[in-house]
Design an enzyme around this catalytic site. Structure first.
Site: not given
Ligand code: NAD
Length: 488
Positions: A162, A261, A295, A469
């Site tokens: 995102n 995060e 997020c 962060e």
């Molecule tokens: P996601 O958890 O599906 O994926 C995030 C990352 O993790 C990607 O690079 C993905 O390839 C990787 N991943 C997926 N499965 C994995 C595994 N089993 N082992 C290791 N890596 C793995 O999330 P998304 O859909 O890409 O992003 C949206 C989410 O991120 C939302 O929940 C959002 O709230 C959160 N987010 C949080 C913050 C914050 O700072 N708190 C910021 C941005 C997004």
């Protein structure tokens, strides 16, 4: 193994990213992961698909460069980061177009992201030279206590789709400033921005192996292999709470330090005494930045009874007036969602709320393609037990709930497993601060729709994460205190 065959001037052209992994300063050709433009569903490029052995080669590269990077004077590390900031700024427009193409967000949002992302390099260039220690007298008088800070070691950085640039720089900046070498695994949906930034990093003088970037279609096995390698000492993850939990369990096996995060479910509170126009301006930013795919996005609007109807009317008018279209098209304010799956989820949440008695005042159903479009939507009378009150909507849908008292709204705001961000609108600052103190969240915006700032600690409580962060604390996630008991 190939050298980067591309001139530096063309970052916005996705076809230039058809090659792959960036390991040890070299580009390792490969294919296997298609990158799709969510505005059209057309294929933009194809990037390499790293295997477990590629990932372990990236750890080798991070290890080979670690001693020199850690020994480099902080001022020199700082100057490299500062140059990287400058290059990102010089190439801001091309990078913004690239983000808009692969992520879908409107160009204005993408430009904002690049400015925000680059700022982490400037901020941590400044922090690299300010890593402080401690000197104390032991209370017993027996010795002195000297505390130094070492770089924590090789760090695996995992980022979501995102904010393809900012989530990476928010980790790379402090890690490099602290003296760590890193392996970045960006989301497969948006790898092009990460690879473009890696090129700029090399141009800025980041030595080979200090920053490695790999994409993979099997994040589980690839990341697990790196976590199992005893040379890896840090995992910094941004993404969903579900994947975060899985990774925490995996990291426990080798006791790897984790920063997390994770997801959010931000409440946005508007009291009767709020400045209505200011609250509506803030609501539009808190909800619609990135088309709701953030997020920190306001996920639940709680509006006090006396101002509720005026707020719903104002929000409906503003949301209905937004232009939806391809992010790169002039005039677009709301781009497509990242995938068809995301649209299906939003649609399900809205339908379920409507079936429970909610009323849609604008939007409310997916738009025809091609592309993954969902319109700006306002929905009132949402039942408290609707799934959208408890799950991240991650889209342009604003559910509005009515409340009566301060105590009631604090209870409602905290009725979630998440605790990332919250927004409070009131002209009574003591009330706003009191309510903010009562809300279980890592970040509270008061009379503002935006809180992200490279100089501030970003992060959540409860199941929204661990650690912070940005700010002066962000670098501590990549440092390990070392205590010397000293007699002299
Ligand atoms: P996601 O958890 O599906 O994926 C995030 C990352 O993790 C990607 O690079 C993905 O390839 C990787 N991943 C997926 N499965 C994995 C595994 N089993 N082992 C290791 N890596 C793995 O999330 P998304 O859909 O890409 O992003 C949206 C989410 O991120 C939302 O929940 C959002 O709230 C959160 N987010 C949080 C913050 C914050 O700072 N708190 C910021 C941005 C997004």
């Amino acid at each position: 193994m190939t050298l980067d065959p591309h001139p530096a001037a063309s970052y916005a052209d996705p076809s230039l990213h058809a090659h792959g992994l960036f390991i040890g300063g070299d580009w390792h050709a490969g294919r296997g992961i298609p990158v799709v433009n969510p505005a059209t569903t057309e294929r933009l490029a194809e990037v390499a698909d790293a295997s477990v052995s590629d990932a372990l080669r990236a750890v080798d590269a991070a290890e080979a460069s670690a001693a020199d990077w850690r020994a480099m004077p902080p001022r020199q590390r700082a100057e490299i980061l500062r140059r990287w900031f400058g290059l990102m700024t010089d190439h801001a427009e091309e990078l913004a177009v690239l983000i808009s193409l692969e992520n879908g967000k409107a160009l204005a949002d993408a430009r904002g992201e690049i400015a925000y992302a680059a700022e982490f390099f400037r901020w941590y260039a400044e922090e690299a030279v300010r890593i402080a220690g401690e000197f104390r007298h032991a209370p017993s008088g027996a010795n002195h206590i000297l505390v130094d800070h070492d770089p924590i070691g090789i760090s695996v950085l995992i980022t979501p789709w995102n904010f393809p640039a900012a989530m990476a720089t928010r980790k790379i900046g402090p890690a490099l400033a602290a003296g760590c070498t890193v392996i970045l695994k960006p989301a497969s949906e948006t790898p092009l921005t990460a690879y473009a930034m890696a090129r700029l990093g090399a141009e800025a003088g980041v030595p080979a192996g200090v920053v490695n970037v790999l994409t993979t279609s099997q994040p589980g096995p690839v990341v697990n292999a790196m976590l199992a390698d005893p040379r890896v000492r840090k995992l910094s993850f941004t993404g969903s709470t579900g994947v975060g939990r899985t990774l925490l369990a995996e990291a426990a096996k080798t006791v790897v330090s984790c920063s997390m995060e994770l997801g959010g479910n931000a409440p946005f509170l508007v009291f009767d005494d709020a400045d209505l126009d200011a609250a509506l301006d803030g609501a539009m930013i808190a909800k619609m930045r990135n088309a709701g795919e953030a997020c920190t996005a306001a996920n639940r609007f709680y509006v006090q009874a006396g101002i509720h109807d005026a707020f719903v009317a104002g929000l409906t008018q503003r949301m209905a007036a937004l232009n939806v279209g391809p992010g790169t098209q002039a005039g677009t304010q709301v781009g497509p969602m990242i995938t068809a799956k995301a649209v299906t989820k939003i649609d399900r949440l809205v339908r379920q709320a409507v079936a429970g008695g909610a009323h849609v005042t604008t939007g409310g159903a997916p738009l025809p393609g091609p592309g993954y479009y969902y319109p700006p939507t306002v929905i009132e009378n949402v039942p408290e037990d609707a799934e959208m009150a408890h799950e991240e909507i991650f889209g342009p849908v604003a559910p509005v709930y009515r409340f009566e008292t301060e105590a009631q709204v604090i209870r409602l705001a905290n009725a979630t497993d998440y605790g990332l961000a919250a927004y409070v609108y009131s002209r009574d600052l003591s009330r706003a601060l009191r309510v903010g103190k009562g809300i279980e969240a890592g970040m509270i915006a008061i009379n503002r729709g935006l809180m992200s700032d490279p100089a501030a600690p970003f992060g959540g409580v409860k199941q929204s994460g661990l650690g912070r962060e940005g700010g002066v604390t962000g670098i501590m996630e990549f440092l390990e205190p070392k205590y010397f008991a000293v007699n002299f």
